[in-house]
Design a protein around this motif. Structure first.
Motif, PDB file in Angstrom:
ATOM      1  N   GLY A  65      74.654  46.718  77.845  1.00  0.00           N
ATOM      2  CA  GLY A  65      75.332  47.977  77.916  1.00  0.00           C
ATOM      3  C   GLY A  65      76.158  48.494  76.595  1.00  0.00           C
ATOM      4  N   ARG A  66      75.893  47.566  75.385  1.00  0.00           N
ATOM      5  CA  ARG A  66      76.357  47.628  73.877  1.00  0.00           C
ATOM      6  C   ARG A  66      75.105  48.218  73.114  1.00  0.00           C
ATOM      7  N   PHE A  67      74.171  47.090  73.234  1.00  0.00           N
ATOM      8  CA  PHE A  67      72.779  46.347  72.471  1.00  0.00           C
ATOM      9  C   PHE A  67      71.901  47.519  73.692  1.00  0.00           C
ATOM     10  N   THR A  68      70.692  47.949  72.425  1.00  0.00           N
ATOM     11  CA  THR A  68      69.593  48.514  72.819  1.00  0.00           C
ATOM     12  C   THR A  68      68.384  47.924  72.167  1.00  0.00           C
ATOM     13  N   ILE A  69      67.787  47.883  72.731  1.00  0.00           N
ATOM     14  CA  ILE A  69      65.725  46.624  72.680  1.00  0.00           C
ATOM     15  C   ILE A  69      65.021  48.252  73.109  1.00  0.00           C
ATOM     16  N   SER A  70      64.185  48.505  71.865  1.00  0.00           N
ATOM     17  CA  SER A  70      62.737  49.123  72.235  1.00  0.00           C
ATOM     18  C   SER A  70      62.209  49.097  70.807  1.00  0.00           C
ATOM     19  N   ARG A  71      60.992  49.747  70.757  1.00  0.00           N
ATOM     20  CA  ARG A  71      59.767  49.625  70.465  1.00  0.00           C
ATOM     21  C   ARG A  71      58.680  50.118  70.274  1.00  0.00           C
ATOM     22  N   ASP A  72      58.161  50.280  68.639  1.00  0.00           N
ATOM     23  CA  ASP A  72      56.968  51.769  68.532  1.00  0.00           C
ATOM     24  C   ASP A  72      55.459  50.404  68.522  1.00  0.00           C
ATOM     25  N   ASN A  73      55.331  50.858  69.461  1.00  0.00           N
ATOM     26  CA  ASN A  73      53.569  49.917  69.007  1.00  0.00           C
ATOM     27  C   ASN A  73      52.579  50.857  68.049  1.00  0.00           C
ATOM     28  N   ALA A  74      52.810  52.110  67.870  1.00  0.00           N
ATOM     29  CA  ALA A  74      52.144  52.541  66.751  1.00  0.00           C
ATOM     30  C   ALA A  74      52.688  52.090  65.278  1.00  0.00           C
ATOM     31  N   ARG A  75      54.196  51.831  65.487  1.00  0.00           N
ATOM     32  CA  ARG A  75      54.532  51.510  64.170  1.00  0.00           C
ATOM     33  C   ARG A  75      54.562  49.545  63.436  1.00  0.00           C
ATOM     34  N   ASN A  76      54.250  49.268  64.699  1.00  0.00           N
ATOM     35  CA  ASN A  76      54.303  48.069  65.001  1.00  0.00           C
ATOM     36  C   ASN A  76      55.322  47.654  64.552  1.00  0.00           C
ATOM     37  N   THR A  77      56.620  48.449  65.129  1.00  0.00           N
ATOM     38  CA  THR A  77      57.886  47.928  64.492  1.00  0.00           C
ATOM     39  C   THR A  77      58.912  47.589  66.224  1.00  0.00           C
ATOM     40  N   ASP A  78      59.866  47.372  66.464  1.00  0.00           N
ATOM     41  CA  ASP A  78      60.865  46.867  67.007  1.00  0.00           C
ATOM     42  C   ASP A  78      62.448  47.028  66.684  1.00  0.00           C
ATOM     43  N   TYR A  79      63.155  47.409  67.427  1.00  0.00           N
ATOM     44  CA  TYR A  79      64.728  47.436  67.350  1.00  0.00           C
ATOM     45  C   TYR A  79      65.345  47.060  67.941  1.00  0.00           C
ATOM     46  N   LEU A  80      66.621  46.769  67.621  1.00  0.00           N
ATOM     47  CA  LEU A  80      67.887  46.102  68.043  1.00  0.00           C
ATOM     48  C   LEU A  80      68.636  47.327  68.224  1.00  0.00           C
ATOM     49  N   GLN A  81      68.821  48.142  68.941  1.00  0.00           N
ATOM     50  CA  GLN A  81      70.889  49.409  68.522  1.00  0.00           C
ATOM     51  C   GLN A  81      71.513  48.422  68.756  1.00  0.00           C
ATOM     52  N   MET A  82      72.564  47.651  68.042  1.00  0.00           N
ATOM     53  CA  MET A  82      74.143  47.530  68.848  1.00  0.00           C
ATOM     54  C   MET A  82      74.726  48.264  67.957  1.00  0.00           C
ATOM     55  N   ASN A  83      75.621  49.156  69.261  1.00  0.00           N
ATOM     56  CA  ASN A  83      76.838  49.521  69.365  1.00  0.00           C
ATOM     57  C   ASN A  83      78.371  48.842  69.837  1.00  0.00           C
ATOM     58  N   SER A  84      79.586  49.449  69.060  1.00  0.00           N
ATOM     59  CA  SER A  84      80.450  48.639  70.227  1.00  0.00           C
ATOM     60  C   SER A  84      80.624  47.096  69.046  1.00  0.00           C
ATOM     61  N   LEU A  85      80.258  46.968  68.601  1.00  0.00           N
ATOM     62  CA  LEU A  85      80.198  45.268  67.916  1.00  0.00           C
ATOM     63  C   LEU A  85      81.595  44.709  68.022  1.00  0.00           C
ATOM     64  N   ILE A  86      81.523  43.478  68.241  1.00  0.00           N
ATOM     65  CA  ILE A  86      83.198  43.142  68.381  1.00  0.00           C
ATOM     66  C   ILE A  86      82.413  41.497  66.971  1.00  0.00           C
ATOM     67  N   PRO A  87      83.962  41.376  67.009  1.00  0.00           N
ATOM     68  CA  PRO A  87      83.075  39.779  66.069  1.00  0.00           C
ATOM     69  C   PRO A  87      82.760  38.407  66.584  1.00  0.00           C
ATOM     70  N   GLU A  88      82.719  38.594  67.745  1.00  0.00           N
ATOM     71  CA  GLU A  88      81.671  38.116  67.988  1.00  0.00           C
ATOM     72  C   GLU A  88      80.017  38.114  68.080  1.00  0.00           C
ATOM     73  N   ASP A  89      79.875  39.267  67.624  1.00  0.00           N
ATOM     74  CA  ASP A  89      78.673  39.090  67.219  1.00  0.00           C
ATOM     75  C   ASP A  89      77.922  38.830  66.100  1.00  0.00           C
TER      76      ASP A  89
END
Length: 122
Positions: A65-89
């Protein structure tokens, strides 16, 4: 396969960051990609993973619910979008890849990028 992670830094609690992991080579699209993190004194844990087609994803309970992983194979890249970050992260985050399906075990991943630090201040 060489992996290059980027996007770490210092952020206040409640803020957002996006990590990127770019892979060398032409076989990126065949690999499952994962993001792990390791906090001081703790074991490395899987944060999120995505299979080659993006059909299958995995999230740790603490990041759902806070993090989202995605990828773009054409760019050889994957992403981790991190929202609502907390100190425990706060941790060193690593990207990794494996040729099989999504796995939560670090031992199953064959290639690792260098760590990128994320510090979440309260």
């Amino acid at each position: 396969v060489q992996l290059q992670a980027s996007g770490g830094g210092l952020v206040q609690a409640g803020g957002s960051l996006r990590l990127s992991c770019t892979a060398s080579g032409r076989t990126f699209s065949r690999y499952t990609m994962g993001w792990f993190r390791q906090a001081p004194g703790k074991e490395r844990e899987l944060v999120a993973a995505i299979n080659w087609s993006a059909y299958s994803t995995y999230y740790a309970e603490s990041t759902k619910g806070r993090f989202t992983i995605s990828r773009d194979n054409a760019r050889n890249t994957d992403y981790l979008q991190m929202n609502s970050l907390i100190p425990e992260d706060t941790a060193v985050y690593y990207c990794a890849s494996r040729s099989g399906s999504v796995s939560s075990s670090a031992d199953d991943y064959d290639y690792w990028g260098q760590g990128t630090y994320i510090t979440v201040s309260s």
